[in-house]
Write a protein that holds these residues in place. Structure first.
Motif, PDB file in Angstrom:
ATOM      1  N   ARG A  62     -42.617  -7.913 -19.904  1.00  0.00           N
ATOM      2  CA  ARG A  62     -43.413  -8.707 -20.856  1.00  0.00           C
ATOM      3  C   ARG A  62     -43.670  -7.931 -22.133  1.00  0.00           C
ATOM      4  NH1 ARG A  62     -48.638 -11.591 -18.495  1.00  0.00           N
ATOM      5  NH2 ARG A  62     -48.745 -12.025 -20.722  1.00  0.00           N
ATOM      6  N   LEU A  63     -43.639  -6.598 -22.045  1.00  0.00           N
ATOM      7  CA  LEU A  63     -43.924  -5.787 -23.224  1.00  0.00           C
ATOM      8  C   LEU A  63     -42.765  -5.783 -24.206  1.00  0.00           C
ATOM      9  CD1 LEU A  63     -45.555  -2.738 -21.435  1.00  0.00           C
ATOM     10  CD2 LEU A  63     -46.717  -4.547 -22.692  1.00  0.00           C
ATOM     11  N   VAL A  64     -41.576  -6.144 -23.744  1.00  0.00           N
ATOM     12  CA  VAL A  64     -40.391  -6.132 -24.615  1.00  0.00           C
ATOM     13  C   VAL A  64     -40.062  -7.566 -24.998  1.00  0.00           C
ATOM     14  CG1 VAL A  64     -38.056  -5.223 -24.873  1.00  0.00           C
ATOM     15  CG2 VAL A  64     -39.607  -4.145 -23.283  1.00  0.00           C
ATOM     16  N   ARG A  65     -41.040  -8.227 -25.554  1.00  0.00           N
ATOM     17  CA  ARG A  65     -40.806  -9.588 -26.040  1.00  0.00           C
ATOM     18  C   ARG A  65     -40.770  -9.561 -27.558  1.00  0.00           C
ATOM     19  NH1 ARG A  65     -46.094  -9.214 -24.367  1.00  0.00           N
ATOM     20  NH2 ARG A  65     -47.653  -9.815 -25.875  1.00  0.00           N
ATOM     21  N   ALA A  66     -40.074 -10.483 -28.098  1.00  0.00           N
ATOM     22  CA  ALA A  66     -39.918 -10.487 -29.568  1.00  0.00           C
ATOM     23  C   ALA A  66     -41.189 -10.912 -30.260  1.00  0.00           C
ATOM     24  CB  ALA A  66     -38.776 -11.422 -29.943  1.00  0.00           C
TER      25      ALA A  66
ATOM     26  N   TYR B 186     -45.781  -0.924 -28.580  1.00  0.00           N
ATOM     27  CA  TYR B 186     -46.551  -1.644 -29.599  1.00  0.00           C
ATOM     28  C   TYR B 186     -46.345  -1.015 -30.967  1.00  0.00           C
ATOM     29  CZ  TYR B 186     -48.911  -4.350 -26.028  1.00  0.00           C
ATOM     30  OH  TYR B 186     -49.174  -5.213 -25.006  1.00  0.00           O
ATOM     31  N   ALA B 187     -46.297   0.314 -31.012  1.00  0.00           N
ATOM     32  CA  ALA B 187     -46.065   0.995 -32.285  1.00  0.00           C
ATOM     33  C   ALA B 187     -44.681   0.651 -32.827  1.00  0.00           C
ATOM     34  CB  ALA B 187     -46.209   2.504 -32.098  1.00  0.00           C
ATOM     35  N   GLU B 188     -43.683   0.589 -31.944  1.00  0.00           N
ATOM     36  CA  GLU B 188     -42.333   0.215 -32.379  1.00  0.00           C
ATOM     37  C   GLU B 188     -42.289  -1.230 -32.849  1.00  0.00           C
ATOM     38  OE1 GLU B 188     -39.192   1.188 -29.702  1.00  0.00           O
ATOM     39  OE2 GLU B 188     -39.927   3.224 -29.405  1.00  0.00           O
ATOM     40  N   ARG B 189     -43.061  -2.086 -32.212  1.00  0.00           N
ATOM     41  CA  ARG B 189     -43.096  -3.485 -32.641  1.00  0.00           C
ATOM     42  C   ARG B 189     -43.699  -3.593 -34.030  1.00  0.00           C
ATOM     43  NH1 ARG B 189     -45.986  -6.390 -28.557  1.00  0.00           N
ATOM     44  NH2 ARG B 189     -44.028  -6.421 -27.446  1.00  0.00           N
ATOM     45  N   SER B 190     -44.804  -2.876 -34.280  1.00  0.00           N
ATOM     46  CA  SER B 190     -45.452  -2.991 -35.598  1.00  0.00           C
ATOM     47  C   SER B 190     -44.624  -2.326 -36.702  1.00  0.00           C
ATOM     48  CB  SER B 190     -46.858  -2.386 -35.557  1.00  0.00           C
ATOM     49  OG  SER B 190     -46.796  -1.004 -35.315  1.00  0.00           O
ATOM     50  N   SER B 191     -43.838  -1.312 -36.366  1.00  0.00           N
ATOM     51  CA  SER B 191     -43.008  -0.654 -37.390  1.00  0.00           C
ATOM     52  C   SER B 191     -41.660  -1.344 -37.579  1.00  0.00           C
ATOM     53  CB  SER B 191     -42.776   0.816 -37.027  1.00  0.00           C
ATOM     54  OG  SER B 191     -41.946   0.928 -35.892  1.00  0.00           O
ATOM     55  N   GLY B 192     -41.311  -2.261 -36.687  1.00  0.00           N
ATOM     56  CA  GLY B 192     -40.065  -3.003 -36.814  1.00  0.00           C
ATOM     57  C   GLY B 192     -38.894  -2.417 -36.053  1.00  0.00           C
ATOM     58  N   THR B 193     -39.060  -1.254 -35.459  1.00  0.00           N
ATOM     59  CA  THR B 193     -37.927  -0.648 -34.742  1.00  0.00           C
ATOM     60  C   THR B 193     -37.612  -1.380 -33.444  1.00  0.00           C
ATOM     61  OG1 THR B 193     -39.418   0.971 -33.730  1.00  0.00           O
ATOM     62  CG2 THR B 193     -38.248   1.650 -35.720  1.00  0.00           C
ATOM     63  N   LEU B 194     -38.617  -2.013 -32.819  1.00  0.00           N
ATOM     64  CA  LEU B 194     -38.346  -2.764 -31.593  1.00  0.00           C
ATOM     65  C   LEU B 194     -37.448  -3.960 -31.884  1.00  0.00           C
ATOM     66  CD1 LEU B 194     -38.798  -3.027 -28.556  1.00  0.00           C
ATOM     67  CD2 LEU B 194     -40.821  -4.412 -29.057  1.00  0.00           C
TER      68      LEU B 194
ATOM     69  N   ALA C  76     -51.238  -3.224 -20.017  1.00  0.00           N
ATOM     70  CA  ALA C  76     -50.736  -3.280 -21.390  1.00  0.00           C
ATOM     71  C   ALA C  76     -50.103  -4.623 -21.730  1.00  0.00           C
ATOM     72  CB  ALA C  76     -49.725  -2.165 -21.622  1.00  0.00           C
ATOM     73  N   SER C  77     -49.591  -5.330 -20.725  1.00  0.00           N
ATOM     74  CA  SER C  77     -48.912  -6.602 -20.994  1.00  0.00           C
ATOM     75  C   SER C  77     -49.865  -7.678 -21.497  1.00  0.00           C
ATOM     76  CB  SER C  77     -48.174  -7.089 -19.748  1.00  0.00           C
ATOM     77  OG  SER C  77     -49.094  -7.494 -18.752  1.00  0.00           O
ATOM     78  N   PHE C  78     -51.170  -7.489 -21.332  1.00  0.00           N
ATOM     79  CA  PHE C  78     -52.147  -8.465 -21.810  1.00  0.00           C
ATOM     80  C   PHE C  78     -52.760  -8.075 -23.150  1.00  0.00           C
ATOM     81  CE2 PHE C  78     -52.072  -8.978 -17.189  1.00  0.00           C
ATOM     82  CZ  PHE C  78     -51.749 -10.327 -17.113  1.00  0.00           C
ATOM     83  N   ALA C  79     -52.418  -6.893 -23.646  1.00  0.00           N
ATOM     84  CA  ALA C  79     -52.982  -6.426 -24.915  1.00  0.00           C
ATOM     85  C   ALA C  79     -52.180  -6.971 -26.090  1.00  0.00           C
ATOM     86  CB  ALA C  79     -52.991  -4.901 -24.938  1.00  0.00           C
ATOM     87  N   ARG C  80     -52.822  -6.999 -27.249  1.00  0.00           N
ATOM     88  CA  ARG C  80     -52.155  -7.474 -28.455  1.00  0.00           C
ATOM     89  C   ARG C  80     -51.771  -6.331 -29.392  1.00  0.00           C
ATOM     90  NH1 ARG C  80     -52.925 -13.125 -29.433  1.00  0.00           N
ATOM     91  NH2 ARG C  80     -54.269 -14.011 -27.842  1.00  0.00           N
ATOM     92  N   THR C  81     -52.455  -5.198 -29.264  1.00  0.00           N
ATOM     93  CA  THR C  81     -52.180  -4.063 -30.139  1.00  0.00           C
ATOM     94  C   THR C  81     -52.070  -2.787 -29.307  1.00  0.00           C
ATOM     95  OG1 THR C  81     -54.513  -3.530 -30.488  1.00  0.00           O
ATOM     96  CG2 THR C  81     -53.516  -5.122 -32.011  1.00  0.00           C
ATOM     97  N   ALA C  82     -51.530  -1.744 -29.926  1.00  0.00           N
ATOM     98  CA  ALA C  82     -51.418  -0.450 -29.245  1.00  0.00           C
ATOM     99  C   ALA C  82     -52.805   0.104 -28.935  1.00  0.00           C
ATOM    100  CB  ALA C  82     -50.637   0.536 -30.112  1.00  0.00           C
ATOM    101  N   GLU C  83     -53.749  -0.076 -29.844  1.00  0.00           N
ATOM    102  CA  GLU C  83     -55.100   0.430 -29.636  1.00  0.00           C
ATOM    103  C   GLU C  83     -55.771  -0.274 -28.468  1.00  0.00           C
ATOM    104  OE1 GLU C  83     -53.965  -0.683 -32.639  1.00  0.00           O
ATOM    105  OE2 GLU C  83     -53.630   1.293 -33.547  1.00  0.00           O
TER     106      GLU C  83
END
Length: 196
Positions: free
Chosen positions: A192-196, A39-47, A116-123
């Protein structure tokens, strides 16, 4: 009436039970960082950059799983060694203990991926995973034996039971089968966690 002569020996001594219960409890917290990191990588753009590279999405998920697996196994190995030396914990035959540790880590990773697959944020993922880890620890007998049927719904119970079987000279295969079954059912949720 026929009694199982090994039933009495299929219990862990207090030092081993506490050491093993603590190890599995804290291991559940160790595996959650790999998934919240996505989730952190998704929000920072690295994912997005990783997924844009000519690398299959499954490889990205597998890399996260492998790093989490290695970190959790290293933690378990340190705890097994330290509690054996410092507390006198008797874990059992090393090959059986290693198999149970790997199976339990895989089950923990799968359950963490599922939550984690049902969460929207890292928190949100970290909170839900922490609640799951704490509930399983308390209900699964990590800190004190729990004598109810619902303990069988937790990986903690099966890990401790496998160690007790190993300690008593019985096969830990039923516990290994349950732990690996949990992993097989829940690890696919990591994709599911590695979705765009």
């Amino acid at each position: 009436m026929v009694e199982d002569a090994t039933a009495a020996t299929r219990e862990l001594d207090p030092a081993t039970h506490y050491a093993a219960g603590s190890a599995v409890f804290f291991m559940f917290f160790a595996v959650l960082f790999g998934f919240t990191g996505l989730y952190a990588e998704r929000s920072s753009g690295t994912l997005a950059r990783l997924l844009a590279a000519p690398v299959p999405r499954a490889s990205v998920a597998a890399g996260k799983l492998l790093s989490g697996l290695l970190a959790a196994l290293a933690g378990m190995a340190v705890l097994v060694g330290a509690t054996s030396l410092l507390m006198g914990a008797r874990w059992g035959h090393p090959a059986g203990v290693a198999a149970l540790c790997v199976a339990c880590v895989l089950a923990a990773m799968g359950l963490s991926a599922f939550v984690a697959s049902f969460a929207r944020t890292a928190e949100q993922a970290a909170t839900w995973q922490s609640v799951m880890a704490t509930a399983f620890g308390l209900l699964g007998g990590s800190f004190f034996p729990v004598g109810s049927w619902f303990v069988q719904l937790t990986p903690h119970h099966w890990f401790l039971r496998g160690l007790a079987d190993l300690h008593g000279g019985a096969s830990p295969l039923p516990s290994l089968a349950v732990l690996l079954g949990v992993a097989a059912l829940t690890l696919p949720f990591a994709a599911r966690l590695v979705r765009a």
